[in-house]
Scaffold this active site. Structure first.
Site, PDB file in Angstrom:
ATOM      1  N   SER A   3       0.944  -1.251  -0.010  1.00 15.55           N
ATOM      2  CA  SER A   3      -0.026   0.043  -0.171  1.00 15.55           C
ATOM      3  C   SER A   3       0.865   1.242  -0.232  1.00 15.55           C
ATOM      4  O   SER A   3       1.994   1.096   0.597  1.00 15.55           O
ATOM      5  CB  SER A   3      -0.936   0.020   1.306  1.00 15.55           C
ATOM      6  OG  SER A   3      -1.430   1.237   1.635  1.00 15.55           O
TER       7      SER A   3
ATOM      8  N   TYR B  79      -1.813  -1.464  10.635  1.00 12.52           N
ATOM      9  CA  TYR B  79      -2.271  -1.847   9.076  1.00 12.52           C
ATOM     10  C   TYR B  79      -0.916  -1.153   8.355  1.00 12.52           C
ATOM     11  O   TYR B  79      -0.227  -1.832   7.531  1.00 12.52           O
ATOM     12  CB  TYR B  79      -3.402  -1.302   8.576  1.00 12.52           C
ATOM     13  CG  TYR B  79      -3.635  -1.386   7.147  1.00 12.52           C
ATOM     14  CD1 TYR B  79      -3.459  -2.623   6.589  1.00 12.52           C
ATOM     15  CD2 TYR B  79      -3.348  -0.283   6.394  1.00 12.52           C
ATOM     16  CE1 TYR B  79      -3.675  -2.768   5.217  1.00 12.52           C
ATOM     17  CE2 TYR B  79      -3.817  -0.521   5.153  1.00 12.52           C
ATOM     18  CZ  TYR B  79      -3.719  -1.360   4.386  1.00 12.52           C
ATOM     19  OH  TYR B  79      -3.876  -1.825   3.018  1.00 12.52           O
TER      20      TYR B  79
END
Ligand SMILES: NC(=O)c1ccc[n+]([C@@H]2O[C@H](COP(=O)([O-])OP(=O)(O)OC[C@H]3O[C@@H](n4cnc5c(N)ncnc54)[C@H](OP(=O)(O)O)[C@@H]3O)[C@@H](O)[C@H]2O)c1
Length: 294
Positions: A168, A181
């Site tokens: 990401s 995360y």
């Protein structure tokens, strides 16, 4: 010095043709396949479709049997190609064996792994339960590491194939209010770049994909759909991310950032100091109703 390293790599990966032939012989009669974990929806589904459209035999892996079969049927309808589906929780320690078993039964072998299955966790770190944190680390970090380690030896033996790890854009910056995360995706980026360096010259591609926000059920599932970043950062479609990912992977790029605006954010996040960028991330990722700073 760099030349010496290149010569060493060339020697290491080129002086054992008999072993390569033997490794390729081991999968004679099986067809090479692209395995997409989390291929039943979102980015994984778009990636599976992109590989299918380019003529690769493609296999999708997920846990929900009904959704998995629906996705396989949709992919077949859209591309005209058969899709194998394998029901598997990739965070289970035996996931690699389950996947290779399914591939064998379908007359396939794992040539390219798209390590896409991942989950998020929104809110202040201190509010997360131990169980949720273990689930996140178990899937985003441990399962991803285990699968990379399991698939690489055979790929290196055959000197072909590769791994596309879905990270990401959040992997290049600490993410207050999605701390675990973001940290898990930083691990994915770091591990991928390091492995890519180790195997360079082997014929095996290893890439990290760093998408910005995409409109999938992912944000809602982690309770972040009302966070500011959902309104401020322009989302890309899963399809255009998949196109960019496929192109970057085929070109052998180690880090793939889809989209011009994400490339801009990537450069900003890499080069501006954290004392400037982390407070901005705090506000972008904050959920309405979460703890506020005193
Ligand atoms: N959406 C975004 O904005 C965004 C941005 C950057 C990066 N990413 C990354 O992109 C990846 C995919 O995200 P997405 O938005 O497409 O998510 P998504 O829409 O929630 O889809 C997740 C997929 O993973 C599967 N999955 C979840 N846990 C699994 C497990 N333990 N074993 C096997 N399959 C599992 C799900 O199917 P089952 O539930 O049936 O197993 C589903 O197919 C993730 O790694 C995410 O971190 C997403």
């Amino acid at each position: 010095m760099q030349n010496k390293a290149a010569v060493w790599r060339f020697w290491r990966y080129s002086n054992d043709d008999v072993a390569v032939q033997k490794a390729r012989q081991d999968v004679a009669g099986l067809a090479p396949a692209v395995v997409v974990t989390g291929g039943s929806r979102g980015i994984g589904l778009a990636l599976a479709r992109r590989f299918l459209e380019s003529g690769h035999k493609t296999v999708i892996v997920a846990r929900d049997a009904v959704r998995l079969e629906e996705a396989a049927a949709d992919l077949k309808a859209a591309t005209g190609s058969d899709v194998t589906s394998i029901l598997c929780d990739v965070s289970e320690p035996n996931a690699f064996e389950v996947i290779t078993g399914g591939l064998n039964r379908a007359g396939l072998y794992l040539d390219v792994l798209v390590n896409n299955a991942g989950i998020g966790l929104a809110g202040p770190f201190v509010e997360h339960s131990e169980a949720d944190l273990s689930r996140l680390v178990g899937l985003n970090v441990e399962a991803m590491t285990r699968l990379n380690r399991s698939v690489l030896p055979a790929m290196l033996g055959r000197r072909r194939g590769g791994i596309l790890n879905v990270a990401s854009l959040g992997g290049v910056i600490p993410g207050p209010n999605q701390a675990a995360y973001y940290a898990s995706k930083a691990y994915v980026v770091s591990l991928t770049e390091a492995i890519a360096s180790e195997v360079s010259g082997s014929g095996v591609r290893v890439s990290a994909l760093l998408p910005g926000p995409i409109n999938t059920g992912f944000h809602d599932a982690m309770g972040a759909d009302n966070s500011l970043y959902r309104y401020v950062l322009p989302p890309m479609s899963a399809e255009s991310v998949a196109r960019s990912a496929y192109r970057g992977f085929m070109l052998g790029n180690r880090v793939i950032v889809p989209g011009i605006s994400n490339l801009f954010f990537f450069l900003v996040l890499r080069f501006l100091p954290h004392m400037v960028t982390v407070p901005i991330m705090y506000w972008l990722l904050r959920r309405p109703g979460s703890l506020t700073k005193t």
